[in-house]
Motif scaffolding. Structure first.
Motif, PDB file in Angstrom:
ATOM      1  N   ALA A 120      66.574  37.225 -33.285  1.00 27.28           N
ATOM      2  CA  ALA A 120      67.411  36.603 -32.261  1.00 27.28           C
ATOM      3  C   ALA A 120      68.582  35.844 -32.853  1.00 27.28           C
ATOM      4  N   CYS A 121      68.821  36.003 -34.149  1.00 30.16           N
ATOM      5  CA  CYS A 121      69.942  35.303 -34.789  1.00 30.16           C
ATOM      6  C   CYS A 121      70.873  36.267 -35.509  1.00 30.16           C
ATOM      7  N   GLY A 122      70.553  37.561 -35.460  1.00 29.66           N
ATOM      8  CA  GLY A 122      71.438  38.545 -36.061  1.00 29.66           C
ATOM      9  C   GLY A 122      71.214  38.815 -37.527  1.00 29.66           C
ATOM     10  N   HIS A 123      70.095  38.344 -38.082  1.00 30.78           N
ATOM     11  CA  HIS A 123      69.854  38.578 -39.503  1.00 30.78           C
ATOM     12  C   HIS A 123      69.654  40.060 -39.812  1.00 30.78           C
ATOM     13  N   ASP A 124      69.199  40.834 -38.830  1.00 32.67           N
ATOM     14  CA  ASP A 124      69.108  42.279 -39.031  1.00 32.67           C
ATOM     15  C   ASP A 124      70.492  42.883 -39.244  1.00 32.67           C
ATOM     16  N   VAL A 125      71.487  42.334 -38.550  1.00 32.26           N
ATOM     17  CA  VAL A 125      72.869  42.778 -38.739  1.00 32.26           C
ATOM     18  C   VAL A 125      73.387  42.335 -40.104  1.00 32.26           C
ATOM     19  N   HIS A 126      73.125  41.077 -40.462  1.00 30.96           N
ATOM     20  CA  HIS A 126      73.577  40.576 -41.764  1.00 30.96           C
ATOM     21  C   HIS A 126      73.025  41.442 -42.893  1.00 30.96           C
ATOM     22  N   THR A 127      71.726  41.755 -42.805  1.00 30.32           N
ATOM     23  CA  THR A 127      71.086  42.568 -43.846  1.00 30.32           C
ATOM     24  C   THR A 127      71.690  43.961 -43.905  1.00 30.32           C
ATOM     25  N   GLN A 136      80.100  34.705 -29.412  1.00 29.87           N
ATOM     26  CA  GLN A 136      81.237  34.157 -28.666  1.00 29.87           C
ATOM     27  C   GLN A 136      82.534  34.897 -28.967  1.00 29.87           C
ATOM     28  N   LEU A 137      82.572  35.631 -30.086  1.00 34.86           N
ATOM     29  CA  LEU A 137      83.750  36.412 -30.455  1.00 34.86           C
ATOM     30  C   LEU A 137      83.542  37.878 -30.073  1.00 34.86           C
ATOM     31  N   PRO A 138      84.533  38.528 -29.479  1.00 38.22           N
ATOM     32  CA  PRO A 138      84.397  39.962 -29.194  1.00 38.22           C
ATOM     33  C   PRO A 138      84.285  40.757 -30.485  1.00 38.22           C
ATOM     34  N   VAL A 139      83.572  41.856 -30.430  1.00 38.56           N
ATOM     35  CA  VAL A 139      83.449  42.727 -31.589  1.00 38.56           C
ATOM     36  C   VAL A 139      84.837  43.171 -32.039  1.00 38.56           C
ATOM     37  N   GLY A 140      85.018  43.233 -33.344  1.00 35.70           N
ATOM     38  CA  GLY A 140      86.315  43.587 -33.909  1.00 35.70           C
ATOM     39  C   GLY A 140      87.087  42.402 -34.415  1.00 35.70           C
ATOM     40  N   THR A 161      80.366  39.749 -32.396  1.00 36.13           N
ATOM     41  CA  THR A 161      79.366  40.726 -31.948  1.00 36.13           C
ATOM     42  C   THR A 161      79.335  40.843 -30.431  1.00 36.13           C
ATOM     43  N   GLY A 162      80.232  40.126 -29.734  1.00 34.22           N
ATOM     44  CA  GLY A 162      80.235  40.165 -28.283  1.00 34.22           C
ATOM     45  C   GLY A 162      80.853  41.437 -27.740  1.00 34.22           C
ATOM     46  N   VAL A 163      80.367  41.865 -26.597  1.00 29.99           N
ATOM     47  CA  VAL A 163      80.904  43.061 -25.942  1.00 29.99           C
ATOM     48  C   VAL A 163      82.199  42.680 -25.225  1.00 29.99           C
ATOM     49  N   PRO A 164      83.331  43.293 -25.594  1.00 28.41           N
ATOM     50  CA  PRO A 164      84.605  42.933 -24.948  1.00 28.41           C
ATOM     51  C   PRO A 164      84.536  43.116 -23.433  1.00 28.41           C
ATOM     52  N   GLY A 165      85.014  42.122 -22.705  1.00 28.63           N
ATOM     53  CA  GLY A 165      85.045  42.203 -21.251  1.00 28.63           C
ATOM     54  C   GLY A 165      83.762  41.796 -20.564  1.00 28.63           C
ATOM     55  N   VAL A 174      78.080  33.144 -61.391  1.00 31.63           N
ATOM     56  CA  VAL A 174      78.826  33.458 -60.173  1.00 31.63           C
ATOM     57  C   VAL A 174      80.013  32.508 -60.022  1.00 31.63           C
ATOM     58  N   ALA A 175      81.182  33.075 -59.729  1.00 31.53           N
ATOM     59  CA  ALA A 175      82.395  32.278 -59.543  1.00 31.53           C
ATOM     60  C   ALA A 175      82.560  31.806 -58.108  1.00 31.53           C
ATOM     61  N   ALA A 176      82.136  32.602 -57.140  1.00 36.18           N
ATOM     62  CA  ALA A 176      82.261  32.244 -55.729  1.00 36.18           C
ATOM     63  C   ALA A 176      81.284  33.087 -54.921  1.00 36.18           C
ATOM     64  N   ILE A 177      80.948  32.602 -53.730  1.00 43.30           N
ATOM     65  CA  ILE A 177      79.965  33.277 -52.894  1.00 43.30           C
ATOM     66  C   ILE A 177      80.468  33.332 -51.461  1.00 43.30           C
ATOM     67  N   TYR A 178      80.138  34.432 -50.765  1.00 43.77           N
ATOM     68  CA  TYR A 178      80.576  34.653 -49.393  1.00 43.77           C
ATOM     69  C   TYR A 178      79.411  35.125 -48.535  1.00 43.77           C
ATOM     70  N   ALA A 179      79.511  34.853 -47.234  1.00 45.26           N
ATOM     71  CA  ALA A 179      78.516  35.333 -46.270  1.00 45.26           C
ATOM     72  C   ALA A 179      79.180  35.431 -44.909  1.00 45.26           C
ATOM     73  N   LEU A 180      78.540  36.138 -44.009  1.00 48.03           N
ATOM     74  CA  LEU A 180      78.999  36.191 -42.627  1.00 48.03           C
ATOM     75  C   LEU A 180      77.835  35.874 -41.704  1.00 48.03           C
ATOM     76  N   HIS A 181      78.171  35.498 -40.475  1.00 50.43           N
ATOM     77  CA  HIS A 181      77.148  35.204 -39.469  1.00 50.43           C
ATOM     78  C   HIS A 181      77.596  35.772 -38.134  1.00 50.43           C
ATOM     79  N   CYS A 182      76.655  36.392 -37.421  1.00 46.32           N
ATOM     80  CA  CYS A 182      76.963  36.950 -36.107  1.00 46.32           C
ATOM     81  C   CYS A 182      77.466  35.854 -35.164  1.00 46.32           C
ATOM     82  N   ALA A 183      78.499  36.190 -34.400  1.00 46.07           N
ATOM     83  CA  ALA A 183      79.098  35.243 -33.461  1.00 46.07           C
ATOM     84  C   ALA A 183      79.272  35.926 -32.111  1.00 46.07           C
TER      85      ALA A 183
END
Length: 416
Positions: free
Chosen positions: A122-129, A190-194, A373-377, A179-188
């Motif tokens: 329910a937090c999108g970790h399947d998408v992150h993985t 509230q933002l439309p996909v894309g 990850t939101g559906v536009p419209g 490691v010089a720097a690290i990055y990650a993303l998280h499902c949102a």
């Protein structure tokens, strides 16, 4: 707890068509050929979720796919997390995803609904993985075709949702070595996909837990003067302490104390001899977070002192705030613009939620971004940590594009 995870039939994910096109074109071709396979992987993980510290089959699936691409993944000692380096050289950029699900029922009517009772992603970790797996497979092909200019370390971390976070375990296992720097993303949602959201500075809040236990002489509500009146004392704690914090901490620190549980007594005409309240402390500033335990504890003691009640305070550290490094945020913003188009990169909002990616940023610079990850419209926003949460799966492709570009841009950047 779950049946063994295996890839759905349909072939390997490792095919990458050599092409003289610029990187966006190459990724478009690869995702056009293998995007459906990645979606199938995400759905399989979603249908077989694993709770924090139990991510053994999910980690095994990730390791199998990386091995099939000719990589050499390494498990955490317990086998519920994976690290894998791609490329050669002393310069290392890390990308992190989290593996665990939440103890919530899955109430969606979809073919990939969770098969595990009361556990769901329910937090999108399947998408992150899935995104990070796709990034790793694409980078492996680019490395084979001519090199990626250094090393990229994939970090598949357990137990992001647990109080006993898996991030320190990964760090102890060497996840940040060189490691010089690290990055990650998280499902949102509230933002439309894309779209992707990028922000420099405070990104998510630190989150600690405080439990206040009061005890004292109880008695009849007709004679409160003969008691410690714990209900009244608890009422003062849950109303006065948050208000006092607002006068003792710089408001720009974004510190808040909100109580979510208060318990005391059963009868309307009897004052109990014990009671408790639990709440969360959230703060966006590192210095204020470090000072919070002593300040919050002292304010609670001061408020209770005049009531005659005895007080016992249990303050539990959670996660630090995520403070995105300025240069790291600039790198990922530029990379996302190159991957998706500048018009698809927006400013991310600050969240008061907690995120254990912060532990990595206590050691090295880095940044987390939001993946739309939101559906536009759509008029319905399926927020994270809800049993009906789901995503527009086109987000997987956008995530892969963004993070491949980010890894390569960070390897080439002189900023770290």
């Amino acid at each position: 707890m779950t049946s063994a995870l295996t890839l759905p039939k349909g072939g390997s994910l490792t095919s990458f068509v050599p092409d003289d096109d610029p990187l966006p074109g190459q990724l478009d071709r690869w995702l056009g050929a293998r995007g459906a396979d990645l979606i199938a992987v995400r759905r399989h993980i979603h249908a077989h979720p694993e709770l924090s510290h139990q991510e053994f089959e999910t980690a095994a699936l990730v390791a199998r796919e990386l091995s099939a691409a000719g990589l050499q993944p390494k498990f955490l000692p317990r086998g519920n997390g994976v690290m894998c380096d791609i490329g050669e050289g002393d310069r290392v950029i890390a990308l992190r995803a989290d593996l665990d699900a939440l103890p919530l029922p899955d109430v969606k009517d979809v073919p990939y609904r969770s098969t595990v009772p009361n556990v769901t992603h329910a937090c999108g970790h399947d998408v992150h993985t899935t995104v990070l797996l796709g990034v790793g497979l694409a980078l492996a092909q680019l490395e084979a075709q001519g090199g990626i200019g250094g090393r990229v370390r994939l970090i598949f971390q357990p137990a992001e949702e647990s109080i006993s976070s898996g991030a320190p375990e990964m760090i102890s296992a060497g996840a940040l070595k060189d490691v010089a720097a690290i990055y990650a993303l998280h499902c949102a949602p509230q933002l439309p996909v894309g779209l992707v959201g990028v922000r420099s500075g405070p990104f998510t809040a630190a989150c600690d837990v405080v439990e206040v236990k009061l005890s004292g002489r109880g008695g009849h509500t007709a004679r409160p003067h003969l008691t410690a009146d714990l209900v009244y004392a608890l009422g003062r704690v849950v109303t006065e302490v948050p208000a006092l914090l607002g006068r003792r901490v710089d408001p720009r620190a974004g510190l808040s104390l909100v109580f979510g549980s208060i318990r005391a007594g059963e009868a309307s005409n009897a004052i109990p001899n014990e009671g408790s309240a639990k709440g969360t402390i959230r703060v966006l500033n590192r210095d204020a977070w470090r000072e919070a335990p002593e300040l919050v504890t002292q304010l609670i003691r001061d408020v209770v002192a005049g009531t005659g009640a005895n007080v016992d305070i249990n303050y539990t550290r959670g996660v630090p705030p995520v403070i995105n490094d300025r240069m790291a945020a600039a790198v990922v913003a530029g990379a996302a613009g190159a991957a998706l188009g500048a018009e698809r990169v927006v400013e991310a909002e600050v969240s008061m939620g907690g995120e254990d990616f912060a532990f990595y940023l206590e050691h090295i610079p880095g940044a987390m971004i939001r993946l739309g990850t939101g559906v536009p419209g759509s008029t319905e926003v399926l927020d994270i940590h809800q049993s009906r949460f789901d995503v527009d799966e086109r987000a997987i492709g956008y995530g892969v594009r963004t993070m491949v570009h980010t890894a390569l841009a960070a390897l080439a950047s002189p900023s770290f």
